[in-house]
Structures are given as C-alpha cells and as structure tokens.
Write an enzyme that holds these catalytic residues in place. Structure first.
Site, short mmCIF file in Angstrom:
data_model
loop_
_atom_site.label_atom_id
_atom_site.label_comp_id
_atom_site.label_asym_id
_atom_site.label_seq_id
_atom_site.Cartn_x
_atom_site.Cartn_y
_atom_site.Cartn_z
N HIS A 254 -14.96 -30.70 12.63
CA HIS A 254 -14.43 -30.59 13.99
C HIS A 254 -15.46 -29.97 14.93
O HIS A 254 -15.76 -30.52 16.01
CB HIS A 254 -13.16 -29.75 13.97
CG HIS A 254 -12.51 -29.56 15.30
ND1 HIS A 254 -11.43 -30.32 15.71
CD2 HIS A 254 -12.77 -28.70 16.32
CE1 HIS A 254 -11.08 -29.95 16.92
NE2 HIS A 254 -11.86 -28.96 17.32
N GLU A 255 -16.03 -28.84 14.54
CA GLU A 255 -17.00 -28.17 15.41
C GLU A 255 -18.29 -28.95 15.52
O GLU A 255 -18.97 -28.92 16.56
CB GLU A 255 -17.26 -26.74 14.91
CG GLU A 255 -16.03 -25.85 14.88
CD GLU A 255 -15.26 -25.79 16.19
OE1 GLU A 255 -15.87 -26.00 17.26
OE2 GLU A 255 -14.04 -25.55 16.15
N GLU A 284 -12.96 -32.52 23.23
CA GLU A 284 -12.02 -32.55 22.11
C GLU A 284 -11.90 -33.95 21.52
O GLU A 284 -11.66 -34.10 20.32
CB GLU A 284 -10.65 -32.03 22.55
CG GLU A 284 -9.75 -31.64 21.42
CD GLU A 284 -10.22 -30.45 20.61
OE1 GLU A 284 -9.70 -30.25 19.49
OE2 GLU A 284 -11.12 -29.71 21.07
#
Length: 489
Positions: A254-255, A284
C-alpha cells in the site's frame, strides 16, 4: 529574469522547506525520542511560521500579476501557486503556527492514549485541535461550508455533498455483499507465528518488486504505516505482527503505491507545485490498486505464495488457490487498515460522517467515543471492545487531518476505474503478475497517472487515464465478481 522565473525560484525554496518540515514529521513517527515531543512541537511551529510567511509573501502576488506563461505546464504551475497563495492568505500566521505546535504534541499524546486504551487522556488535546481546525476552516470557507473548505486541502474541487451521494450508492451493495459473504463458508485463516525480521526482509523484496527505488527511499517501522516525501527522497513505513504477516506485506505494498507515485512524477517538476501527487484521492488510487487489484489478485498471490514458502517454510496453506482465498478472507474486525476490500469502505464512511458532525458541532469531543461505538455496532453488528480498536485507532484527527478520510474511499473508486482501464490497455497483465513481474501494470499506471504529478485536476487525471468519467460502478462490479468467485455466491 522574468516575473515567472522569479516566482518559480522563490517557490522552489518554499517547496524545499516544505520537504524539510515533512522530514521532521517522518522522524517524529519513526526515530524521535518520546520526551522530545515538546521541543519538536516548537520546531514544527517555527517551520510552519516560516512557510506561512513565504506562502503569503506580498511579492508572490506581484509576480503572479506580472507572470506570463507559455504552455500548459507553466500555466499549471501558476494556477497552483495562486491557489496556495489565496488559501494561505486567509489563515492568520499565528493560527497556522499554533495548529502546527498543538498537532505535533497531540500526536504523541494520541500514541500514549492509544497504548493505554484511554480516550479520556486524549480528549483535552483533541478539543484543542478541533477548536483550532474549526477556526481555520471558518477562515478558509469565508462564510461557505467549513467542511468543504477542509476537504479542499486533500481533494481539490470535491464537496461533501457529491461524496455523500457517491458513498450512498456504495453502501447498500457493500452491505448486501458483506452479508452474503459472512453467511457463506469462509476460507481457512492463517495460523502460526511468523518471524518479524523475515517479514521485514520479504517486505523490502516486495517493495522492489513493485518498482520502489530504494536508492531514493527506505522502509522503517511505525505504529501507523505511512509514506513521506517526494522526488528524490520518498520514505515509507510498515508494521509487523508475529501472527499476521499479511499486515506487514500489504501495508508495505500500500505505502509503496503512494511512494512510487511520488518517485515516478516527471523529474522536471522536482521542487515545484506540480512535483507531488495532485490529491489524496488520486494518491489513494495508486496505493489501493497496488495493494488490492494487483497485490491481492489471483495472479500475483500465486507468485507471493512461493515467496511466503521460501521465507517461512510450510505455513499450513495447501496451494496457490487456497492461498488466494486466505489472502482475501472476509471476517469481522475493528481496524480500518486491516479490513478486507469489502468492508474497508464501511470503516471510512463511519469516519466521514463522524468528522463532519464534529466539525459542524453536531457532536463534541466528549461525545465522540460513544458516538463511534454506537455507529460501529450499527454498521458491523458487534461492539467495540477497547478504545485502541475504536476511536483511538487512527492518527488522523490528532494531527488535524479533517477532510482526509473520505479520500480513502474516493481512492478506491478511482482504483476501480483504473483497474478496468488498465486491463483493457494491458491484456496480458495477469500472465506477467503470475511471474512476479509487476512492470506491465506499474508502467501503465506510471505513464497514465503518476508522471503527470499535479499537472491536471484530480478527476481530470483519472478521466484522461480511463477515457471515461469516474464513478463507483467499476469498483462495485469488481468486488461483486471477485468475492462471488471466492465464496461461491
């Protein structure tokens, strides 16, 4: 030098100082000694004072009035500097510095309260933060909607009304899908213990697999995973749990989605307004498509299964198909960042509604924990057991990020659109992912989204990439198809 040249030279120094301020924040969450919090608060306040003075410098107005531009890039640079100048000029310098000071200290108090499961210990400083942010929102809105003014910090042009309409369309189909899934037989859950140093080693390997340039970044541990920086210095954090390696692996992916967005922006935009992601919703979209549509897809999890076996030996999952089902297991849980794709947005919508009520004064801080617990039980069907699993689980409100939460669900909507367009544009993407080769997918995202940085408005960059206007429909279709297959619905 022309007025445009003078403006950009001044802005590059402002952007560089902003990166320094961001590095102070990164250090605070990773390496800073706990007792340094009061001093760090003063340092952050001083830095914010310098930045606010630069952002409202009268010379900026003069240069903007005189600047002549050539082409869409220069026009976009001036557009964004003007927007920042007009916005900063509405907020008194003393208020900007005080917000920086209080939120810096509030972050440490939140971490301590979270560890102690004691919302009452955090409430006094949260009251200060809310009061200051209401004051800032009132200044920014100039008589308009205060929450919309806050939202504009993270998703330019979006309004609470339009987001509410989108979320209202998401909610019933998500709830129906969730109920069908939870009534079906669940895949096996992961069991056992997984060495945390091996988790970190595997996470760094996966970060590189997704194209994260470690010569311009690093991976550390933090209570709440995050990405920080842009350009040539983009850092990420993750976290480990001895019994849940997926937490570490998918937090990292995700990061990395956030970080690769920043690393892949056109280098000509370095230390300019266009040199960062255009909005948190678009940001996002990158982290969620990396994590979910790519990272939790059947093709990539087939490769990941082998990597897990290499790292941890036989961990009780029989084969790639069973592993895919386990990775995507839907189950009740308290924590937003650990939620499956089906339930994640329900966690976000809870926060969106509560923070709007908090900003408007419909609820106050003293009522927040009870309001959270009541809404959570209504949405998820079971009670919150402790504050760290409820109102204290997220760092956002302690640091004043009101208006941030809805961008998570907006990012999911954007990711659904991008996934549909990417699979049309790269029909062999799954064959590559099955080999652990993410380059086909990440190249499409780099060329169609990431390289543009802040050149286009948020919805515009998604519409250009997809060749259709974004909506919630692709995300809902993707979720229903995927989880119907896994659960035999």
């Amino acid at each position: 030098m022309t007025a445009y040249d003078d403006l950009m030279a001044f802005q590059r120094d402002t952007e560089a100082l902003g990166q320094v301020a961001g590095r102070l924040g990164w250090d605070q969450e990773t390496m800073m000694p706990r007792d340094a919090a009061p001093q760090r608060g003063a340092e952050m306040a001083a830095m914010e004072g310098v930045l606010h003075a630069r952002r409202t410098d009268p010379r900026v107005a003069d240069w903007l009035a005189e600047a002549e531009t050539s082409g869409e890039v220069e026009a976009a640079q001036v557009r964004d500097i003007k927007r920042s100048y007009e916005r900063a000029s509405k907020v008194p310098a003393a208020l900007a510095s005080e917000i920086a000071r209080v939120t810096s200290q509030a972050q440490g108090k939140w971490a301590e309260a979270r560890e102690a499961d004691d919302f009452a210990a955090f409430a006094p400083v949260l009251k200060e933060v809310v009061s200051l942010k209401r004051e800032e929102g009132a200044a920014l809105s100039a008589g308009g909607d205060v929450y919309d003014a806050m939202l504009d910090d993270y998703e330019q042009g979006a309004t609470a009304a339009e987001l509410s309409a989108m979320f209202d369309a998401l909610r019933p189909r998500l709830v129906a899908l969730r109920e069908s899934i939870l009534a079906a037989e669940a895949p096996a859950a992961l069991q056992g213990k997984f060495d945390e140093s091996a988790q970190m080693k595997l996470s760094r390997q996966i970060a590189k697999t997704f194209g994260y340039d470690m010569s311009k970044g690093r991976v550390d541990k933090a209570v709440h995973p995050f990405s920080s920086g842009s350009g040539l210095d983009v850092r990420i954090t993750t976290r480990t749990s001895e019994t849940d390696p997926f937490n570490c692996i998918y937090s990292t992916i995700h990061e990395v989605g956030h970080a690769c967005y920043e690393q892949n922006i056109d280098p000509d935009y370095l230390l300019t307004p266009l040199g960062q992601g255009v909005s948190m919703g678009v940001h996002e979209s990158q982290s969620r498509i990396y994590e979910n549509q790519i990272g939790r897809g059947r093709a990539f999890t087939g490769w990941l299964f082998g990597q897990m076996r290499d790292a941890f030996g036989d961990f009780g999952i029989a084969d790639e198909d069973a592993f895919y089902a386990t990775v995507n297991r839907v189950e009740n849980g308290y924590i937003r960042t650990e939620a499956d794709e089906v339930q994640y947005n329900l966690h976000v919508l809870l926060r969106f509604d509560l923070e709007r009520a908090l900003v408007s004064g419909d609820i106050e801080v003293d009522d927040l924990e009870a309001a959270w617990n009541e809404r959570f039980e209504a949405d998820f069907g079971f009670a919150v057991d402790k504050a760290s699993n409820g109102v204290l689980q997220d760092v956002h409100w302690s640091v004043g990020l009101f208006g941030y939460f809805p961008t998570y669900s907006l990012g999911n909507v954007y990711a659904g659109c991008l996934n549909e367009a990417m699979r049309k544009g790269v029909p062999d993407v799954d064959a590559a992912l099955a080999r652990g080769d993410t380059s086909h997918a990440t190249r499409w995202l780099r060329e169609n989204v990431q390289t543009h940085g802040g050149l286009y408005a948020p919805r515009e960059v998604i519409a250009k990439a997809c060749e259709f206007e974004p909506s919630e429909a692709p995300l809902l279709s993707y979720l229903e198809e995927k989880f119907s297959g896994i659960y035999g619905l």
